[in-house]
Design an enzyme around this catalytic site. Structure first.
Site, PDB file in Angstrom:
ATOM      1  N   GLU A 287     -10.486  -1.663   3.798  1.00  0.00           N
ATOM      2  CA  GLU A 287      -9.178  -1.119   4.125  1.00  0.00           C
ATOM      3  C   GLU A 287      -8.966   0.227   3.436  1.00  0.00           C
ATOM      4  O   GLU A 287      -9.730   0.626   2.562  1.00  0.00           O
ATOM      5  CB  GLU A 287      -8.062  -2.077   3.662  1.00  0.00           C
ATOM      6  CG  GLU A 287      -8.074  -3.440   4.321  1.00  0.00           C
ATOM      7  CD  GLU A 287      -6.924  -4.304   3.850  1.00  0.00           C
ATOM      8  OE1 GLU A 287      -6.293  -4.930   4.723  1.00  0.00           O
ATOM      9  OE2 GLU A 287      -6.641  -4.356   2.639  1.00  0.00           O
TER      10      GLU A 287
ATOM     11  N   ASP B   1       0.798  -1.226   0.000  1.00  0.00           N
ATOM     12  CA  ASP B   1       0.000   0.000   0.000  1.00  0.00           C
ATOM     13  C   ASP B   1       0.835   1.283   0.000  1.00  0.00           C
ATOM     14  O   ASP B   1       1.741   1.441   0.830  1.00  0.00           O
ATOM     15  CB  ASP B   1      -0.878   0.060   1.253  1.00  0.00           C
ATOM     16  CG  ASP B   1      -1.763  -1.149   1.415  1.00  0.00           C
ATOM     17  OD1 ASP B   1      -1.761  -2.018   0.533  1.00  0.00           O
ATOM     18  OD2 ASP B   1      -2.452  -1.231   2.457  1.00  0.00           O
TER      19      ASP B   1
END
Length: 617
Positions: free
Chosen positions: A325, A155
């Protein structure tokens, strides 16, 4: 014990192995002492910059406790080599010069005897060195996308713009090319294209590993760290997930950890805090992913330290199959109107439209406390996707971007196979930077528009092919792609299907690999078939066909912008009405593009092919 410590580090003392059977001969600067079948001490000469640790990816993680002058400095997890060495990873020794450094290593795979444990390849392959070679060894390393020099990346997080510099932090494992040891890696750029790599920004501490989060500028010193400090909030992950604060006074180069951490604790799993200044309410807002509950928690704060829970959003809405998320929330103008709406990004894994991870979003209104989503004509909250490929995830935006831009970047992979793709020195890249907007479609719904950031134009090198009009019929019309830099290129074209028949745009090579992209005007779809794109057998989930709606009106012309890198293809509708990101691993570079319209006729107009510079060379 004293005699063992005084042994020559090169193990050249005659009879050392016979006198002390627990001692293994290793490279100069390293002594290995076996304590049992799964516990070993590695003593290191701290006069060098790095200890290079040998990795075998098929092995299990070993727990490496770094002990300096008898005190535990850090714990990292490394897949230490058992039967072969795939590559090396560096442990920095620069902060330990002149100190005693010992690695207390616990392996997960026990041996029946110490003699058997001593045979593992790693013990004789540790190396101390003043250099670590990061020059590229990978066939599939992208030429114009951001990648880490080595190791695992997932990420993007903590992204902030300050004083002309775009700071990109990201989830990073500096001790291997699979997920583990989460820290914040750091790269920066003045143009979103050329990236400078920096030392680790935030590392694990006693509260846990460093998961995703966000960064903001604090111009009015609301947090008390100084005017214009960069303040970051991230998830500390150990037995539980809690939210921790850090700040930087040197423009994002180094961070000080807030001694009052954690600043947010909950009774259930929550992560990836994303905060922003809300000018309308005069306070900070924060979104926190209540991952297993499939919702986003919304907080507010006057000072970035004390947070109050205002509301929750998402229960039963959108795609619910996987964990939620990496949220983001921001306001955008609707193209062609004076209307403004809020866009809430919610990354989900699994549960994407083509399997695995993907990025969904919601359009609605936000009053500083509550997000209210728009509904369709039937009173439902529709599920919307930011990208219609398989390899676009964890997309979030830069805070404090100039000129009111909403610039985002994503992780270009999929959790289904990210750790198995055919690279080893590094794993994963970021998407091209993109600009967000909103448009209203013919169904009355508001959707996100996604176009490459204007800086991407700087990648163009030479115009290698140009055709104002090509006719496409049953027999494919073929055009060569540039040979420079393994065929990486940008392709612009308009597809005009005169009889409404599907039109194929195919990339291929002499090895028989191909990607078939098909525009079907009658169904208003664009498909991408990578089942024969090259190397696909590393995962059963990789061969796939992805489909995007084109949001076409009565005009049957589709305008496309296609970016081909060594291991990825990104397709954008020219006005941003859809984007599609897919990895590909051709056995040889694609060297031609062909057009066909089986069962009808079509025109390919305004075809331009640009070669692209290799910025990662």
């Amino acid at each position: 014990m004293e005699k063992i410590i005084k042994l020559s580090l090169s193990c050249l003392m005659a009879g050392a192995s016979a006198l002390f059977p627990s001692v293994v001969c290793a490279a100069d600067g390293v002594t290995v002492n076996h304590l049992g079948v799964n516990n070993t001490l590695v003593r290191v000469d701290s006069g060098k910059r790095f200890l290079l640790m040998p990795v075998q990816e098929s092995n299990d993680d070993a727990t490496v406790n770094v002990v300096v002058d008898g005190k535990l400095e850090k714990t990292v997890y490394v897949r230490l080599a058992k039967s072969k060495v795939d590559y090396y990873v560096p442990l920095s020794l620069e902060d330990y010069s002149g100190h005693d450094v010992v690695l207390n290593v616990v392996t997960s795979q026990s041996r029946s005897t110490v003699r058997e444990a001593k045979e593992d390849a790693c013990w004789s392959r540790f190396v101390v060195s003043d250099t670590f070679d990061t020059s590229n060894r990978e066939k599939y390393r992208p030429a114009f996308h951001h990648t880490p020099l080595y190791g695992w990346m997932n990420d993007p997080n903590g992204m902030v713009y300050k004083d002309g510099v775009w700071h990109l932090y990201y989830q990073y494992n500096p001790y291997g090319s699979k997920w583990q040891n989460m820290t914040w890696g750091h790269s920066s750029s003045t143009d979103l294209i050329n990236w400078t790599h920096h030392p680790l920004a935030i590392e694990a501490n006693g509260l846990g590993a460093v998961f995703s989060g966000s960064s903001v500028l604090d111009p009015d010193n609301t947090a008390g760290f100084g005017n214009d400090a960069i303040v970051s909030l991230y998830t500390s992950a150990a037995a539980s997930q809690i939210q921790s604060l850090a700040h930087s006074k040197d423009n994002g180069a180094t961070f000080e950890i807030y001694p009052g951490n954690p600043v947010i604790t909950l009774e259930s799993e929550a992560r990836d805090p994303n905060m922003f200044w809300n000018a309308a309410t005069g306070e900070w807002n924060l979104l926190l992913a209540h991952a297993l509950d499939h919702e986003m928690l919304i907080f507010r704060s006057p000072d970035l330290k004390n947070w109050t829970l205002s509301s929750a959003f998402g229960k039963g809405l959108g795609a619910q199959d996987g964990v939620w998320e990496c949220p983001d929330l921001f306001e955008l103008s609707v193209d062609g109107t004076e209307e403004k709406k809020w866009m809430l990004i919610c990354n989900i894994n699994p549960g994407g439209p083509f399997g695995g991870s993907a990025t969904q979003y919601f359009i609605g209104d936000f009053d500083g406390n509550t997000f209210t989503p728009d509904k369709d004509d039937e009173g439902n909250v529709p599920t919307k996707w930011m990208d219609f490929g398989k390899d676009h995830y964890a997309t979030v935006s830069w805070s404090d971007a100039p000129d009111n831009r909403r610039t985002v970047i994503g992780w270009m992979s999929n959790w289904q196979y990210a750790a198995e793709v055919p690279t080893m020195q590094f794993r994963s890249a970021n998407t091209l930077p993109r600009e967000m907007g909103l448009f209203k479609a013919t169904d009355g719904q508001i959707y996100v528009s996604t176009v490459p950031s204007p800086e991407v134009d700087m990648l163009r090198d030479r115009l290698v092919s140009r055709h104002s009009k090509l006719s496409a019929g049953k027999n494919p019309r073929k055009i060569s792609l540039p040979a420079d830099n393994d065929g990486i290129c940008e392709i612009l074209l308009d597809i005009d299907s005169r009889k409404g028949a599907p039109v194929s745009v195919m990339l291929s090579n002499d090895e028989g690999d191909y990607v078939d992209m098909v525009y079907n005007p009658s169904e208003s779809t664009f498909t991408f078939d990578r089942r024969k794109s090259g190397v696909t057998d590393f995962s059963q989930d990789f061969p796939a066909v992805t489909v995007a709606p084109t949001f076409s009106d009565e005009d049957s012309t589709l305008k496309l912008r296609i970016f081909v890198d060594r291991s990825s293809i990104e397709v954008f509708e020219a006005d941003g009405k859809f984007a599609m990101t897919n990895l590909v691993f051709p056995t040889a570079p694609y060297n031609r593009i062909s057009f066909s319209a089986d069962g009808g006729k079509a025109d390919i107009r305004n075809l331009r092919i640009f070669s692209i510079k290799d910025i990662n060379d």
